[in-house]
Design an enzyme around this catalytic site. Sequence first.
Site, PDB file in Angstrom:
ATOM      1  CD  GLU A 270     -37.979 -12.764 -78.075  1.00  0.00           C
ATOM      2  OE1 GLU A 270     -38.962 -13.126 -78.743  1.00  0.00           O
ATOM      3  OE2 GLU A 270     -36.849 -12.636 -78.580  1.00  0.00           O
TER       4      GLU A 270
ATOM      5  CE1 TYR B 162     -39.215 -17.471 -80.206  1.00  0.00           C
ATOM      6  CE2 TYR B 162     -40.511 -15.885 -78.934  1.00  0.00           C
ATOM      7  CZ  TYR B 162     -39.490 -16.166 -79.826  1.00  0.00           C
ATOM      8  OH  TYR B 162     -38.728 -15.148 -80.320  1.00  0.00           O
TER       9      TYR B 162
ATOM     10  CG  ASP C  75     -40.435 -18.085 -84.370  1.00  0.00           C
ATOM     11  OD1 ASP C  75     -39.806 -18.959 -85.020  1.00  0.00           O
ATOM     12  OD2 ASP C  75     -40.499 -16.900 -84.741  1.00  0.00           O
TER      13      ASP C  75
END
Length: 295
Positions: free
Chosen positions: A34, A117, A135
């Site tokens: 991520e 996020y 996102d």
Amino acid sequence: MTLAEDAIAWYDANARDLPWRQPDTTPWGVLVSEVMLQQTPVVRVEPAWRAWMTRWPTPAALAADPPSEAIRMWGRLGYPRRAMRLHACAVAMVERHGGDVPSDLDQLLALPGVGTYTGRAVATFAYGQRHPVVDTNVRRVVSRAVEGKPDAGPNTTAADLAAVEELLPSDAAKAARASIAFMEIGALVCTARSPRCADCPFEAICAWRLDGSPPLDGPSRKPQRYAGTDRQVRGLLLEVLRHATGPVPKQRLDLVWTDEVQRARALSGLVEDGLVEPFGGSFVLAGDSPEVQIL
DNA sequence: GAAACGTGGTT
DNA sequence: TAACCAAGTTT
């Protein structure tokens, strides 16, 4: 069929086979992916992620090495402060969470480099919790399909989170599936420039599509320049330092950019940001011990 | 809320 | 080719 169910069905048939989506991926692997994916395309992240996970399979492994090694391993993924923050993350997890990636959202959000996020993405994709994961892809998909607008705003707002929350199934596992599906649809089908609406599971119900796919009318956002910016100079300086095996004399760094004022500003910026450290008249990547380098 | 923050591929 | 775009975060 609800929007989420349509998305999940589409995802089951069309999802990419990405390594961090393998069922045996650890929460640490999810977190690393991520962070790497923040503003960096999947194709460039994939090999970097594999190399990173091989070298540092756990937060403790990374925390045991200096930040300089993380910055080197980061290579040319861009925004190298992410590497530094990921290292700081690893240290924090060792100190505060016994070397584990926390599952609690607030604890995740308290980690360096973990924002709205990323925190929700880890809690959802690594731990199966039910959170809206929003996102740029999700914002665009929801903006078009649900709100009928050609594009979303530049940042995730509380309203965005609330809007997506409404779309999620009550079951946590399905909600997680729906979130990754929304993201994948945004990445592969409902793209920013040339959406492939014919392949979209929402084609028949998309509010934007039904409205004739009106183009964006308002003022376009500011173009992001790069050439000639401090960012470019920082990049050039860091490129030299990444490949150095010892302290780099300032005279060597002076070669990367002719404008002395800007060069000095970029270098001091890197030092202020903690990416670089002065060492006598030379400079090293943060955490690089000159004693070790001599060996 | 705007601006800063890397890098490289695509249009 | 300049501009756009890519799973954002921080100040």
